[in-house]
Write a protein that holds these residues in place. Structure first.
Motif, PDB file in Angstrom:
ATOM      1  N   ILE A  60       0.849  -1.197   0.000  1.00 13.03           N
ATOM      2  CA  ILE A  60       0.000   0.000   0.000  1.00 13.03           C
ATOM      3  C   ILE A  60       0.882   1.243   0.000  1.00 13.03           C
ATOM      4  N   ALA A  61       1.946   1.240   0.784  1.00  7.70           N
ATOM      5  CA  ALA A  61       2.876   2.373   0.813  1.00  7.70           C
ATOM      6  C   ALA A  61       3.564   2.553  -0.544  1.00  7.70           C
ATOM      7  N   VAL A  62       3.923   1.433  -1.191  1.00  6.67           N
ATOM      8  CA  VAL A  62       4.531   1.508  -2.522  1.00  6.67           C
ATOM      9  C   VAL A  62       3.547   2.140  -3.514  1.00  6.67           C
ATOM     10  N   LEU A  63       2.301   1.708  -3.467  1.00  8.76           N
ATOM     11  CA  LEU A  63       1.281   2.263  -4.359  1.00  8.76           C
ATOM     12  C   LEU A  63       1.146   3.768  -4.157  1.00  8.76           C
ATOM     13  N   ARG A  64       1.026   4.168  -2.906  1.00 12.70           N
ATOM     14  CA  ARG A  64       0.869   5.601  -2.608  1.00 12.70           C
ATOM     15  C   ARG A  64       2.075   6.406  -3.061  1.00 12.70           C
ATOM     16  N   SER A  65       3.270   5.830  -2.925  1.00  9.58           N
ATOM     17  CA  SER A  65       4.476   6.548  -3.350  1.00  9.58           C
ATOM     18  C   SER A  65       4.519   6.724  -4.868  1.00  9.58           C
ATOM     19  N   ALA A  66       3.751   5.898  -5.600  1.00 11.05           N
ATOM     20  CA  ALA A  66       3.671   5.999  -7.053  1.00 11.05           C
ATOM     21  C   ALA A  66       2.420   6.764  -7.491  1.00 11.05           C
ATOM     22  N   SER A  67       1.818   7.501  -6.545  1.00 13.07           N
ATOM     23  CA  SER A  67       0.604   8.281  -6.808  1.00 13.07           C
ATOM     24  C   SER A  67      -0.568   7.428  -7.256  1.00 13.07           C
ATOM     25  N   LEU A  68      -0.638   6.214  -6.735  1.00 11.67           N
ATOM     26  CA  LEU A  68      -1.773   5.341  -6.982  1.00 11.67           C
ATOM     27  C   LEU A  68      -2.585   5.220  -5.692  1.00 11.67           C
ATOM     28  N   VAL A  69      -3.887   5.257  -5.819  1.00  8.90           N
ATOM     29  CA  VAL A  69      -4.772   5.061  -4.679  1.00  8.90           C
ATOM     30  C   VAL A  69      -5.092   3.571  -4.601  1.00  8.90           C
ATOM     31  N   PRO A  70      -4.734   2.905  -3.487  1.00 12.11           N
ATOM     32  CA  PRO A  70      -5.027   1.479  -3.377  1.00 12.11           C
ATOM     33  C   PRO A  70      -6.528   1.238  -3.259  1.00 12.11           C
ATOM     34  N   ALA A  71      -7.108   0.632  -4.286  1.00 12.71           N
ATOM     35  CA  ALA A  71      -8.540   0.343  -4.286  1.00 12.71           C
ATOM     36  C   ALA A  71      -8.811  -1.057  -3.751  1.00 12.71           C
ATOM     37  N   HIS A  72      -7.826  -1.939  -3.866  1.00  7.71           N
ATOM     38  CA  HIS A  72      -8.016  -3.335  -3.458  1.00  7.71           C
ATOM     39  C   HIS A  72      -6.637  -3.959  -3.282  1.00  7.71           C
ATOM     40  N   VAL A  73      -6.335  -4.471  -2.091  1.00  9.37           N
ATOM     41  CA  VAL A  73      -5.070  -5.164  -1.832  1.00  9.37           C
ATOM     42  C   VAL A  73      -5.394  -6.394  -0.988  1.00  9.37           C
ATOM     43  N   THR A  74      -5.097  -7.579  -1.520  1.00  8.65           N
ATOM     44  CA  THR A  74      -5.421  -8.819  -0.801  1.00  8.65           C
ATOM     45  C   THR A  74      -4.310  -9.848  -0.952  1.00  8.65           C
ATOM     46  N   LEU A  75      -4.264 -10.756   0.012  1.00  6.35           N
ATOM     47  CA  LEU A  75      -3.343 -11.887  -0.029  1.00  6.35           C
ATOM     48  C   LEU A  75      -4.132 -13.143  -0.372  1.00  6.35           C
ATOM     49  N   HIS A  76      -3.546 -14.002  -1.206  1.00  4.73           N
ATOM     50  CA  HIS A  76      -4.201 -15.233  -1.643  1.00  4.73           C
ATOM     51  C   HIS A  76      -3.239 -16.412  -1.502  1.00  4.73           C
ATOM     52  N   PRO A  77      -3.406 -17.219  -0.440  1.00  6.25           N
ATOM     53  CA  PRO A  77      -2.562 -18.408  -0.295  1.00  6.25           C
ATOM     54  C   PRO A  77      -2.811 -19.401  -1.430  1.00  6.25           C
ATOM     55  N   ARG A  78      -1.720 -19.929  -1.974  1.00 10.57           N
ATOM     56  CA  ARG A  78      -1.803 -20.937  -3.036  1.00 10.57           C
ATOM     57  C   ARG A  78      -0.777 -22.022  -2.747  1.00 10.57           C
ATOM     58  N   PRO A  79      -1.098 -22.942  -1.829  1.00 14.36           N
ATOM     59  CA  PRO A  79      -0.144 -24.018  -1.540  1.00 14.36           C
ATOM     60  C   PRO A  79       0.338 -24.665  -2.841  1.00 14.36           C
ATOM     61  N   THR A  80       1.645 -24.855  -2.942  1.00 13.00           N
ATOM     62  CA  THR A  80       2.257 -25.295  -4.188  1.00 13.00           C
ATOM     63  C   THR A  80       3.123 -26.532  -3.956  1.00 13.00           C
ATOM     64  N   LEU A  81       2.947 -27.528  -4.786  1.00 13.81           N
ATOM     65  CA  LEU A  81       3.712 -28.772  -4.693  1.00 13.81           C
ATOM     66  C   LEU A  81       5.154 -28.540  -5.144  1.00 13.81           C
ATOM     67  N   ALA A  82       6.089 -29.015  -4.339  1.00 12.51           N
ATOM     68  CA  ALA A  82       7.509 -29.031  -4.711  1.00 12.51           C
ATOM     69  C   ALA A  82       7.956 -30.491  -4.580  1.00 12.51           C
ATOM     70  N   PRO A  83       8.034 -31.227  -5.681  1.00 13.44           N
ATOM     71  CA  PRO A  83       8.339 -32.657  -5.599  1.00 13.44           C
ATOM     72  C   PRO A  83       9.640 -32.961  -4.860  1.00 13.44           C
ATOM     73  N   ASP A  84      10.634 -32.078  -4.977  1.00 13.19           N
ATOM     74  CA  ASP A  84      11.944 -32.302  -4.358  1.00 13.19           C
ATOM     75  C   ASP A  84      12.418 -30.975  -3.781  1.00 13.19           C
ATOM     76  N   LEU A  85      12.326 -30.820  -2.462  1.00 12.68           N
ATOM     77  CA  LEU A  85      12.677 -29.541  -1.847  1.00 12.68           C
ATOM     78  C   LEU A  85      14.151 -29.204  -2.040  1.00 12.68           C
ATOM     79  N   ALA A  86      15.035 -30.179  -1.957  1.00 16.92           N
ATOM     80  CA  ALA A  86      16.465 -29.904  -2.149  1.00 16.92           C
ATOM     81  C   ALA A  86      16.719 -29.318  -3.543  1.00 16.92           C
ATOM     82  N   ALA A  87      16.084 -29.890  -4.561  1.00  8.55           N
ATOM     83  CA  ALA A  87      16.237 -29.365  -5.924  1.00  8.55           C
ATOM     84  C   ALA A  87      15.646 -27.962  -6.023  1.00  8.55           C
ATOM     85  N   TRP A  88      14.517 -27.733  -5.345  1.00  2.00           N
ATOM     86  CA  TRP A  88      13.887 -26.407  -5.353  1.00  2.00           C
ATOM     87  C   TRP A  88      14.829 -25.375  -4.743  1.00  2.00           C
TER      88      TRP A  88
END
Length: 144
Positions: A60-88
């Protein structure tokens, strides 16, 4: 039309800016484990950390610093499969956190990270790693 680059997507329609970005909780346990493993070796992990994953409030602070009015800011969890964590870890941290390490030290760091993440990310029943991927989405309106 969406423009894409490293973890983000942006669209501009008239005076609206719409964007998806990765959020501050993204892979938090992996990042913390990488920092701890490097710090134990006397390596400044913060100096090697290229990632900026903002919170909703930070963005929100970044948006305001760019002269943008934050109309909507949300977080969306998306659990993601990592078949091999070491490789990731090697894929996403190899060119920064693990840079300049010999093979033995890199393997030790990766093993430490994997063990530190096991309780949080590993589904022992299925044997899969489920990562805490989170998107930050916003709509900003350009002030006129």
């Amino acid at each position: 039309m969406w423009a894409r680059w490293a973890g983000t997507e942006t669209a501009k329609v008239g005076n609206l800016s719409i964007r998806r970005e990765v959020a501050n909780t993204l892979f938090a346990v992996v990042r913390k484990a990488l920092h701890a493993a490097l710090e134990r070796r006397g390596i400044n992990a913060a100096a090697r950390d290229p990632w900026f994953f903002p919170s909703a409030e930070e963005y929100i602070a970044v948006l305001r610093s760019a002269s943008l009015v934050p109309a909507h800011v949300t977080l969306h969890p998306r659990p993601t499969l990592a078949p091999d964590l070491a490789a990731w870890v090697r894929l996403f941290a190899g060119h920064n956190f693990l840079s300049g390490m010999d093979v033995e030290e890199e393997c030790a760091v990766v093993d430490e990270v994997v063990e530190a993440c096991r309780e949080t990310y590993r589904d022992e029943a299925s044997g899969k790693w489920i990562m805490d991927y989170v998107r930050l989405r916003f709509v900003g309106v350009k002030e006129e």
